[in-house]
Design a protein around this motif. Structure first.
Motif, short mmCIF file in Angstrom:
data_model
loop_
_atom_site.label_atom_id
_atom_site.label_comp_id
_atom_site.label_asym_id
_atom_site.label_seq_id
_atom_site.Cartn_x
_atom_site.Cartn_y
_atom_site.Cartn_z
N HIS A 19 7.53 3.21 -26.12
CA HIS A 19 7.70 4.26 -27.32
C HIS A 19 8.67 3.79 -28.48
CE1 HIS A 19 5.32 7.45 -25.32
NE2 HIS A 19 5.99 7.20 -24.47
N LYS A 69 15.23 12.72 -28.08
CA LYS A 69 14.23 13.83 -27.85
C LYS A 69 13.71 14.32 -29.01
CE LYS A 69 12.15 17.45 -25.74
NZ LYS A 69 11.75 17.57 -24.38
N ASN A 80 8.12 19.56 -31.81
CA ASN A 80 6.97 18.96 -31.38
C ASN A 80 7.48 17.54 -30.76
OD1 ASN A 80 4.87 20.73 -31.83
ND2 ASN A 80 5.37 20.23 -33.91
N PRO A 81 8.39 17.54 -29.75
CA PRO A 81 8.80 16.20 -29.22
C PRO A 81 7.61 15.47 -28.55
CG PRO A 81 9.50 18.02 -27.83
CD PRO A 81 8.73 18.70 -28.85
N LEU A 83 8.70 12.73 -26.38
CA LEU A 83 9.37 12.31 -25.15
C LEU A 83 9.71 13.72 -24.20
CD1 LEU A 83 11.46 9.28 -25.85
CD2 LEU A 83 8.93 9.36 -25.10
N THR A 84 9.73 13.61 -22.87
CA THR A 84 10.20 14.79 -22.10
C THR A 84 11.77 14.61 -22.15
OG1 THR A 84 10.35 13.16 -19.94
CG2 THR A 84 8.38 14.48 -20.45
N ASP A 85 12.36 15.73 -21.59
CA ASP A 85 13.88 15.50 -21.31
C ASP A 85 14.22 14.36 -20.40
OD1 ASP A 85 14.23 17.70 -23.13
OD2 ASP A 85 14.70 18.98 -21.28
N LYS A 86 13.57 14.00 -19.52
CA LYS A 86 14.03 12.98 -18.55
C LYS A 86 13.91 11.84 -19.21
CE LYS A 86 15.16 11.41 -14.46
NZ LYS A 86 16.04 10.31 -14.42
N GLU A 87 12.63 11.56 -19.94
CA GLU A 87 12.50 9.97 -20.82
C GLU A 87 13.31 9.79 -21.66
OE1 GLU A 87 7.53 9.75 -20.54
OE2 GLU A 87 8.50 11.36 -22.06
N TYR A 89 16.56 10.95 -21.68
CA TYR A 89 17.96 10.71 -21.04
C TYR A 89 17.60 9.08 -20.34
CZ TYR A 89 21.50 11.89 -17.62
OH TYR A 89 22.60 11.91 -16.64
#
Length: 114
Positions: A19, A69, A80-81, A83-87, A89
């Protein structure tokens, strides 16, 4: 209280490759504006050339994860993100590893005194 998972720099590298590298460069060293003597289309994330230092806000994993994020990759927004929070992070942890050189902030030890 539930323990939060640690950031995973291996997964962060995968997220970066999928990404981020298309804009930031595979080496994280920046993409200069074509035809201009100075300036960047996308800033350096690490290296010796115009990167943020150890001590900058983006060097703090949670601060950079929040920014990533809400703004990355190109086209993402807070509403409208992509990536997820974990990605976010994990990629923030990958970007800010000590193995990626960046300048040391002068008097950094006084940022958070005891």
């Amino acid at each position: 209280m539930m323990k939060k998972p640690a950031a995973d720099t291996v997964k962060g590298k995968v997220v970066y490759t999928q990404h981020c590298a298309s804009c930031q460069g595979a080496d994280g060293l920046r993409v200069k504006n074509p035809g201009k003597a100075n300036g960047y289309m996308f800033p350096a994330l690490w290296g010796t050339d115009d990167t943020y230092n150890k001590g900058a806000g983006m060097y703090r994993i949670l601060k950079s994860a929040d920014f990533i994020k809400s703004n990355m990759p190109l086209g993402a927004t807070k509403e409208n993100p992509i990536l997820t929070d974990k990605e976010a992070y994990d990629v923030a942890a990958y970007m800010n590893q000590d193995s990626h050189y960046r300048p040391e902030k002068i008097n950094r030890s006084s940022d958070f005194p005891d």
